[in-house]
Scaffold this active site. Structure first.
Site, PDB file in Angstrom:
ATOM      1  N   ASN A 212      10.360  -0.286   5.045  1.00  0.00           N
ATOM      2  CA  ASN A 212       9.077   0.065   5.650  1.00  0.00           C
ATOM      3  C   ASN A 212       8.163  -1.113   5.335  1.00  0.00           C
ATOM      4  O   ASN A 212       7.610  -1.181   4.237  1.00  0.00           O
ATOM      5  CB  ASN A 212       8.519   1.371   5.084  1.00  0.00           C
TER       6      ASN A 212
ATOM      7  N   ASN B 223       0.795  -1.238   0.000  1.00  0.00           N
ATOM      8  CA  ASN B 223       0.000   0.000   0.000  1.00  0.00           C
ATOM      9  C   ASN B 223       0.825   1.285   0.000  1.00  0.00           C
ATOM     10  O   ASN B 223       0.261   2.367  -0.077  1.00  0.00           O
ATOM     11  CB  ASN B 223      -1.000   0.031   1.179  1.00  0.00           C
TER      12      ASN B 223
ATOM     13  N   ARG C 102      -3.215   8.170  -0.129  1.00  0.00           N
ATOM     14  CA  ARG C 102      -3.710   7.298   0.930  1.00  0.00           C
ATOM     15  C   ARG C 102      -3.660   8.035   2.272  1.00  0.00           C
ATOM     16  O   ARG C 102      -2.570   8.420   2.738  1.00  0.00           O
ATOM     17  CB  ARG C 102      -2.807   6.060   0.973  1.00  0.00           C
TER      18      ARG C 102
ATOM     19  N   TYR D  68      -0.309   9.992   6.558  1.00  0.00           N
ATOM     20  CA  TYR D  68       0.975   9.710   5.900  1.00  0.00           C
ATOM     21  C   TYR D  68       1.542  10.897   5.125  1.00  0.00           C
ATOM     22  O   TYR D  68       2.639  10.806   4.579  1.00  0.00           O
ATOM     23  CB  TYR D  68       0.812   8.505   4.952  1.00  0.00           C
TER      24      TYR D  68
ATOM     25  N   HIS E 194       8.817   3.656   9.813  1.00  0.00           N
ATOM     26  CA  HIS E 194       7.383   3.920   9.655  1.00  0.00           C
ATOM     27  C   HIS E 194       7.190   5.417   9.586  1.00  0.00           C
ATOM     28  O   HIS E 194       7.746   6.151  10.414  1.00  0.00           O
ATOM     29  CB  HIS E 194       6.584   3.353  10.831  1.00  0.00           C
TER      30      HIS E 194
ATOM     31  N   ARG F 172      -1.300   5.029  17.533  1.00  0.00           N
ATOM     32  CA  ARG F 172      -2.489   4.812  16.703  1.00  0.00           C
ATOM     33  C   ARG F 172      -3.281   3.632  17.281  1.00  0.00           C
ATOM     34  O   ARG F 172      -3.321   3.453  18.483  1.00  0.00           O
ATOM     35  CB  ARG F 172      -2.047   4.579  15.250  1.00  0.00           C
TER      36      ARG F 172
ATOM     37  N   GLU G 141      14.310  -0.397  10.199  1.00  0.00           N
ATOM     38  CA  GLU G 141      12.860  -0.356   9.948  1.00  0.00           C
ATOM     39  C   GLU G 141      12.374   1.093  10.058  1.00  0.00           C
ATOM     40  O   GLU G 141      12.775   1.815  10.978  1.00  0.00           O
ATOM     41  CB  GLU G 141      12.179  -1.216  11.026  1.00  0.00           C
TER      42      GLU G 141
ATOM     43  N   ALA H 187       1.969  -2.796   6.708  1.00  0.00           N
ATOM     44  CA  ALA H 187       1.143  -3.643   7.580  1.00  0.00           C
ATOM     45  C   ALA H 187       1.794  -4.999   7.866  1.00  0.00           C
ATOM     46  O   ALA H 187       1.452  -5.655   8.860  1.00  0.00           O
ATOM     47  CB  ALA H 187      -0.233  -3.836   6.963  1.00  0.00           C
TER      48      ALA H 187
HETATM   49  C1  DQA Z   1       3.256   2.349   8.133  1.00  0.00           C
HETATM   50  C2  DQA Z   1       2.452   2.053   9.407  1.00  0.00           C
HETATM   51  C3  DQA Z   1       1.733   0.727   9.293  1.00  0.00           C
HETATM   52  O1  DQA Z   1       0.986   0.477  10.473  1.00  0.00           O
HETATM   53  C4  DQA Z   1       0.793   0.747   8.125  1.00  0.00           C
HETATM   54  O2  DQA Z   1       0.182  -0.527   7.976  1.00  0.00           O
HETATM   55  C5  DQA Z   1       1.408   1.195   6.859  1.00  0.00           C
HETATM   56  C6  DQA Z   1       2.392   2.288   6.892  1.00  0.00           C
HETATM   57  C7  DQA Z   1       3.919   3.751   8.208  1.00  0.00           C
HETATM   58  O3  DQA Z   1       4.791   3.989   7.388  1.00  0.00           O
HETATM   59  O4  DQA Z   1       3.546   4.574   9.045  1.00  0.00           O
HETATM   60  O5  DQA Z   1       1.056   0.756   5.782  1.00  0.00           O
HETATM   61  O6  DQA Z   1       4.288   1.401   8.034  1.00  0.00           O
END
Ligand code: DQA
Length: 358
Positions: free
Chosen positions: A71, A10, A17, A22, A97, A104, A95, A74
């Site tokens: 990243n 995604n 989105r 984001y 995000h 959240r 990692e 999900a």
């Molecule tokens: C994400 C946070 C995840 O919880 C979410 O499913 C995403 C994007 C972020 O970049 O904040 O798709 O990884």
């Protein structure tokens, strides 16, 4: 240095989105910003995105790069398989995000992947990707030993041992979990390359007080137990970290030669009424019992502040200088130039640290 960047499910929809979560940067725009950051650091990027768990695992298994930024989106919250693939490879993996997964829905707060990664960055927007790149570059530059100073998982600091002068670094970020010691890493590496030993502290953040302040004090008290003895100690704080450093220095049993504080917060009440980012965090600190106003201890203190600081009012430093013997140094800069070794603001701070003990 080559770095593989993997964007999970995604993330191809970035920009449209949930932009309130984001942001509005699209994935191609992010790629081009990343390429700019990478070029400046001498890094070449292998940029990818997939909605398929299997493809991401295949990319990890066949990695041909000095490091990986991922990243997992999900998949972070569902995939033991991605975690295992990260565990199986030797390249360091960071990692990222974009959003603050800890603030959240409850199911997002846990990432199965984090435990397998060298470092996790979250909640800093797309800039977190740049910070991940910086972390990979900085940690490949000089050997670093994590040294614990207390029982909590955040009671740890990265020690880079070189000379007999120790510089302790205390990062900022309004005592929020999403800002961590990696934000001070570039200057830690720069100091270490100049022959100074650096200890870049992590401390408990969420909640701010009393945990954060007491952790920094415990770390300063711990200095005699580090693996070697030092002739001289300098403590450098940035922003909210300057508040913690300034609170801890007069209380520690360790002799601190000088205190150099960059873009610091020293008056929580006035910082809490500015209406800028972090104002609420400053008021929360007071509600938790943190002293509203600090004054420096007896050691040499220099306060550095940019007159164009967009995050912390330069009045924070000038007011403290006017009610104490601390020296004030101002520049035309904003809030973050102090953390960038290529900027003259940082070089100004560095010039106040004697290369060897006096
Ligand atoms: C994400 C946070 C995840 O919880 C979410 O499913 C995403 C994007 C972020 O970049 O904040 O798709 O990884």
């Amino acid at each position: 240095m080559r770095v593989l960047v993997i964007n999970g499910p995604n993330l191809n929809m970035l920009g449209t989105r949930e932009p309130e979560v984001y942001g509005s940067t699209t994935l191609p725009e992010l790629e081009s910003r990343m390429n700019g950051w990478a070029e400046a650091l001498g890094v070449s990027l292998d940029w990818r995105q997939s909605n398929s768990e299997g493809e991401i695992i295949d990319w990890l298994q066949s990695v041909d790069a000095a490091g990986v930024i991922i990243n997992p989106a999900a998949l972070s919250h569902t995939s033991r398989a991605v975690a295992d693939a990260i565990q199986a490879i030797t390249a360091p993996v960071v990692e990222v995000h974009i959003s603050n997964i800890k603030a959240r829905e409850a199911w997002r707060a846990e990432s199965f992947v984090s435990g397998a990664c060298a470092h996790t960055i979250f909640g800093r927007g797309v800039v977190g990707y740049r910070d991940a790149l910086l972390h990979l570059v900085n940690s490949s530059t000089l050997p670093t030993a994590p040294v614990r100073y207390g029982p909590h998982e955040d009671n740890i600091g990265d020690l880079r041992v070189t000379g007999s002068h120790l510089v302790v670094l205390v990062h900022g970020g309004f005592w929020r979990e999403e800002y961590a010691s990696d934000t001070m890493e570039s200057i830690a590496v720069d100091l270490a390359q100049s022959g100074l030993t650096t200890w870049n502290l992590e401390y408990r953040r969420a909640g701010g007080w009393p945990g954060s302040g007491h952790d920094v004090l415990t770390a300063l008290d711990f200095i005699p137990q580090l693996e070697r003895t030092f002739d001289d100690v300098t403590v450098i704080g940035h922003s909210a970290g300057a508040y913690l450093a300034m609170w801890a220095i007069p209380r520690t049993s360790t002799t601190v030669g000088r205190s150099l504080q960059m873009a610091g917060i020293f008056d929580l009440r006035s910082a809490g009424t500015t209406g800028t980012v972090g104002a609420r965090d400053c008021l929360k600190m007071i509600e938790s019992g943190a002293p509203a106003i600090l004054t420096p201890g007896a050691e040499r203190t220099v306060l550095f502040h940019g007159l164009a600081d967009e995050v912390v009012d330069p009045g924070q430093s000038s007011d403290l200088a006017s009610r104490s013997s601390a020296e004030l140094v101002t520049t035309e800069s904003g809030h973050f130039q102090w953390l960038d070794p290529s900027k003259e603001e940082w070089q100004l701070v560095k010039s106040r640290i004697p290369a060897e003990s006096p």
